[in-house]
Scaffold this motif. Sequence first.
Motif, mmCIF file in Angstrom:
data_model
loop_
_atom_site.group_PDB
_atom_site.id
_atom_site.type_symbol
_atom_site.label_atom_id
_atom_site.label_comp_id
_atom_site.label_asym_id
_atom_site.label_seq_id
_atom_site.Cartn_x
_atom_site.Cartn_y
_atom_site.Cartn_z
ATOM 1 N N LEU A 134 -6.376 -23.049 -101.514
ATOM 2 C CA LEU A 134 -5.657 -21.785 -101.693
ATOM 3 C C LEU A 134 -4.642 -21.587 -100.591
ATOM 4 N N LEU A 135 -3.452 -21.101 -100.960
ATOM 5 C CA LEU A 135 -2.430 -20.687 -100.005
ATOM 6 C C LEU A 135 -2.266 -19.177 -100.167
ATOM 7 N N VAL A 136 -2.396 -18.459 -99.055
ATOM 8 C CA VAL A 136 -2.335 -16.995 -99.093
ATOM 9 C C VAL A 136 -1.378 -16.488 -98.022
ATOM 10 N N ARG A 137 -1.079 -15.202 -98.057
ATOM 11 C CA ARG A 137 -0.272 -14.613 -96.988
ATOM 12 C C ARG A 137 -1.083 -14.616 -95.698
ATOM 13 N N ALA A 138 -0.426 -14.935 -94.604
ATOM 14 C CA ALA A 138 -1.130 -15.076 -93.326
ATOM 15 C C ALA A 138 -1.823 -13.783 -92.912
ATOM 16 N N GLU A 183 7.921 -21.695 -107.949
ATOM 17 C CA GLU A 183 8.047 -20.304 -108.395
ATOM 18 C C GLU A 183 6.961 -19.421 -107.783
ATOM 19 N N CYS A 184 5.864 -20.034 -107.346
ATOM 20 C CA CYS A 184 4.741 -19.262 -106.813
ATOM 21 C C CYS A 184 5.018 -18.713 -105.415
ATOM 22 N N VAL A 185 5.807 -19.438 -104.619
ATOM 23 C CA VAL A 185 6.003 -19.038 -103.219
ATOM 24 C C VAL A 185 6.667 -17.669 -103.097
ATOM 25 N N SER A 197 -2.881 -21.544 -105.983
ATOM 26 C CA SER A 197 -3.952 -22.529 -105.985
ATOM 27 C C SER A 197 -3.518 -23.810 -106.684
ATOM 28 N N THR A 198 -3.612 -24.893 -105.951
ATOM 29 C CA THR A 198 -3.409 -26.244 -106.482
ATOM 30 C C THR A 198 -3.951 -27.211 -105.427
ATOM 31 N N ASP A 199 -3.529 -28.454 -105.490
ATOM 32 C CA ASP A 199 -4.043 -29.454 -104.562
ATOM 33 C C ASP A 199 -3.579 -29.164 -103.144
ATOM 34 N N ASP A 200 -4.459 -29.443 -102.189
ATOM 35 C CA ASP A 200 -4.220 -29.031 -100.807
ATOM 36 C C ASP A 200 -2.929 -29.586 -100.220
ATOM 37 N N THR A 201 -2.616 -30.848 -100.494
ATOM 38 C CA THR A 201 -1.415 -31.418 -99.894
ATOM 39 C C THR A 201 -0.143 -30.864 -100.528
ATOM 40 N N ILE A 202 -0.220 -30.468 -101.791
ATOM 41 C CA ILE A 202 0.926 -29.798 -102.410
ATOM 42 C C ILE A 202 1.155 -28.461 -101.723
ATOM 43 N N LEU A 203 0.076 -27.740 -101.444
ATOM 44 C CA LEU A 203 0.190 -26.454 -100.763
ATOM 45 C C LEU A 203 0.751 -26.630 -99.354
ATOM 46 N N LEU A 204 0.330 -27.682 -98.659
ATOM 47 C CA LEU A 204 0.887 -27.961 -97.332
ATOM 48 C C LEU A 204 2.385 -28.209 -97.419
ATOM 49 N N GLY A 205 2.807 -28.928 -98.446
ATOM 50 C CA GLY A 205 4.220 -29.197 -98.628
ATOM 51 C C GLY A 205 5.015 -27.937 -98.899
ATOM 52 N N LEU A 206 4.484 -27.064 -99.753
ATOM 53 C CA LEU A 206 5.155 -25.799 -100.039
ATOM 54 C C LEU A 206 5.276 -24.956 -98.772
ATOM 55 N N GLN A 207 4.225 -24.943 -97.995
ATOM 56 C CA GLN A 207 4.231 -24.163 -96.759
ATOM 57 C C GLN A 207 5.234 -24.712 -95.755
ATOM 58 N N ALA A 208 5.247 -26.031 -95.593
ATOM 59 C CA ALA A 208 6.136 -26.642 -94.606
ATOM 60 C C ALA A 208 7.599 -26.535 -94.996
ATOM 61 N N GLN A 209 7.870 -26.524 -96.304
ATOM 62 C CA GLN A 209 9.251 -26.536 -96.768
ATOM 63 C C GLN A 209 9.889 -25.153 -96.753
ATOM 64 N N HIS A 210 9.078 -24.128 -96.745
ATOM 65 C CA HIS A 210 9.612 -22.774 -96.878
ATOM 66 C C HIS A 210 9.984 -22.182 -95.522
ATOM 67 N N ALA A 215 4.451 -17.225 -92.510
ATOM 68 C CA ALA A 215 3.941 -16.070 -93.241
ATOM 69 C C ALA A 215 2.820 -16.447 -94.195
ATOM 70 N N MET A 216 2.542 -17.744 -94.326
ATOM 71 C CA MET A 216 1.500 -18.211 -95.236
ATOM 72 C C MET A 216 0.485 -19.050 -94.477
ATOM 73 N N ARG A 217 -0.749 -19.081 -94.981
ATOM 74 C CA ARG A 217 -1.781 -19.926 -94.367
ATOM 75 C C ARG A 217 -2.582 -20.619 -95.456
ATOM 76 N N LEU A 218 -2.975 -21.843 -95.167
ATOM 77 C CA LEU A 218 -3.855 -22.601 -96.052
ATOM 78 C C LEU A 218 -5.286 -22.209 -95.709
ATOM 79 N N VAL A 219 -6.048 -21.793 -96.708
ATOM 80 C CA VAL A 219 -7.416 -21.357 -96.466
ATOM 81 C C VAL A 219 -8.254 -22.486 -95.876
ATOM 82 N N GLY A 220 -8.047 -23.714 -96.372
ATOM 83 C CA GLY A 220 -8.732 -24.864 -95.775
ATOM 84 C C GLY A 220 -10.160 -25.053 -96.226
#
Length: 279
Positions: A134-138, A183-185, A197-210, A215-220
Amino acid sequence: MSRFRALLAVLLCLLPAGCASSEAAAFPEGSTMARIRDRGVLVVGIKFDQPMFGYKDPATGRITGFDAEMARLVAKDLTGSERNIRFIETVSRERENFISQQVVDLVIATYSITRARSQLVSFTDPYYNAGQDLLVRAADTRINGVSDLPGKTVCTAKGSTSADRLHNEVSGEILAVVDGYSECVPALLTGRVDAISTDDTILLGLQAQHPSASAMRLVGKPFGKEPYGMGIRKHDTAFRDYLNGLIARWLADGQWDRAYRDTIGVSGATSDESKPAHR
């Protein structure tokens, strides 16, 4: 004239895929490998909006990411050069159609191997293992795991396994299903959804690219495993076996590790859980 023809043959061999290697020459006539070799270009379905896996750089137009590197390794082995490749954007819900309609030779697009999909296409052995997260607002302290999702709005993509797993493991969540995770970001940052919610490395990529990554954190706390395979036409056993041989070679000779280091590894992630076991 004979001297001219000899010179022309030499010049053709200097071009990418101009001369087939001895290994390529052994491909069965009419096989997918032989057709790609003769065409000189590998056509790959990939995602354009998933940093670290398949991402189209808006400035250069280059497709980057781990999936892109896997595809380039296939192109190099089949045609003699990783440059002999054409990428076609393939969103989750179109992957099976693109394969069955032969729009692409194969799909390498964070493509989780499932029983339902295997009824429509054939998969290689896994080349990557992901975990759903899960990626959520920090600043949002309400969500610290999948058990906190009831009553929350979760963004995921059409045609992905993420939505199915959420339905199976969570009751009371509200799904916002979109074409692509990009579109989710903005929906998350503006408060229209509570989590992605999707695969963890995809979420890391979305977070790093934005730009607003902080402002976002990976639940981990991953709550499922997703083995990725390369998707090909159903019953194309020869192509599947050929690709499986490549994957096994890359896992053993360090090419897989180099691709990981140069893409997903830049985020600080390690490959301990993601690298499939050698077969």
